[in-house]
Enzyme design. Structure first.
Site, short mmCIF file in Angstrom:
data_model
loop_
_atom_site.label_atom_id
_atom_site.label_comp_id
_atom_site.label_asym_id
_atom_site.label_seq_id
_atom_site.Cartn_x
_atom_site.Cartn_y
_atom_site.Cartn_z
CG ASN A 1 20.40 90.97 -74.90
OD1 ASN A 1 19.59 90.80 -75.32
ND2 ASN A 1 21.67 90.80 -74.78
CE LYS B 1 22.65 87.48 -74.65
NZ LYS B 1 24.21 86.81 -74.37
CG HIS C 1 25.29 91.87 -77.44
ND1 HIS C 1 25.90 90.78 -77.71
CD2 HIS C 1 24.92 92.13 -75.98
CE1 HIS C 1 25.60 90.15 -76.50
NE2 HIS C 1 25.10 90.82 -75.59
CD GLU D 1 25.20 87.17 -77.85
OE1 GLU D 1 24.13 87.40 -77.92
OE2 GLU D 1 25.79 86.86 -76.99
CD GLU E 1 27.02 92.53 -72.10
OE1 GLU E 1 26.18 92.32 -71.31
OE2 GLU E 1 26.59 92.45 -73.35
N GLY F 1 27.55 84.33 -71.31
CA GLY F 1 27.02 83.20 -71.46
C GLY F 1 27.99 82.09 -71.33
CB SER G 1 28.22 84.76 -66.36
OG SER G 1 28.65 84.17 -67.57
#
Ligand code: PGA
Length: 254
Positions: free
Chosen positions: A9, A11, A98, A100, A170, A176, A216
């Site tokens: 991904n 991003k 996701h 985010e 996730e 991250g 991560s």
């Protein structure tokens, strides 16, 4: 038998030019193929066509994924991308839900569910993300939280081919941040996800659905996740932005 999957991904990283260079680098790294591992890269929307061209020119052993989609066919939805627009440039997978997108753009489980249905109606494969925030993990209710997401995200879906639907677990606190869940943490939730998929779709289908871990994940820790019974691969953010580290993760899965 579930083929492992390593999905990158990107991003909101890599311009068109940088994306093409990264895809070329990855094609070189994986020149000997990826064995039975399904490899997917998900660049920003404006990079998709360029990466599709690299895949074709280099006969690269990875498939193209998008990071978002809208469920309508076409029309006055400024800024959105329809499923057909994705298939037309060679996209086969699409990340939905996701954290985010849920956190910054207000994507709800109902949205995720609609997107999954729209994608599957166009033979696109959803990589449907779920995962708990830190406070839920600390309260110890993470399994219930994720099970609830899975039920809502899959409501009313029909899955004929289990390889046509992918889940990514996730934990938000591990994305991250450099803070990884342990392999046991991942297995605990991925097993609960598979049990929920079994309730919803039956054992034969649930046994064939890939469940990825994300947060991560990197070359140094991916093997530990892959060893887990219900973890079938990884959704990789940061470590997918360099061809050598992403390829190392593919090799670890082979
Ligand atoms: P990360 O991101 O690997 O950089 O933690 C994973 C993801 O958000 O998909």
């Amino acid at each position: 038998m579930r083929n492992r999957m390593i999905a990158g991904n990107w991003k909101m990283n890599k311009t068109y030019t940088e994306g093409v260079i990264l895809a070329q680098g990855l094609a070189k790294e994986l020149a000997d193929g990826s064995g039975d591992v399904d490899v997917v890269v998900c660049p920003p929307a404006v990079d998709l066509k360029g990466v599709a061209e690299v895949i074709e020119q280099e006969a690269a052993p990875f498939a193209l994924g998008a990071q978002n989609v809208y469920w309508e066919e076409k029309g006055a939805f400024t800024g959105e991308t329809a499923p057909d627009m994705l298939t037309n440039v060679g996209v086969r997978y699409c990340i939905i839900g996701h954290s985010e997108r849920r956190g910054y753009f207000g994507e709800t489980d109902e949205d995720v569910n609609r997107k999954a249905k729209a994608l599957m109606a166009h033979s696109l494969i959803p990589i449907s993300c779920c995962g708990e925030p830190l406070e839920v993990r600390e309260a110890g209710t993470h399994v219930d939280f994720v099970v609830d997401q899975i039920k809502k995200d899959t409501a009313g879906l029909t899955i004929e081919d289990p390889s046509a639907y992918v889940v990514a677990y996730e934990p938000i606190w591990a994305i991250g941040t450099g803070k990884t869940a342990t392999a046991d943490d991942a297995q605990e939730v991925c097993a609960a996800i598979r049990a929920t998929l079994t309730e919803v779709f039956g054992a034969t289908t649930a046994d064939g659905i890939r469940i990825l871990y994300g947060g991560s994940a990197k070359p140094e820790n991916v093997a530990g996740f892959l060893d887990q019974r219900d973890v079938d691969g990884a959704l990789v953010g940061g470590a997918s932005l360099k061809a050598d580290s992403f390829a190392a993760m593919v090799r670890a899965a082979m």
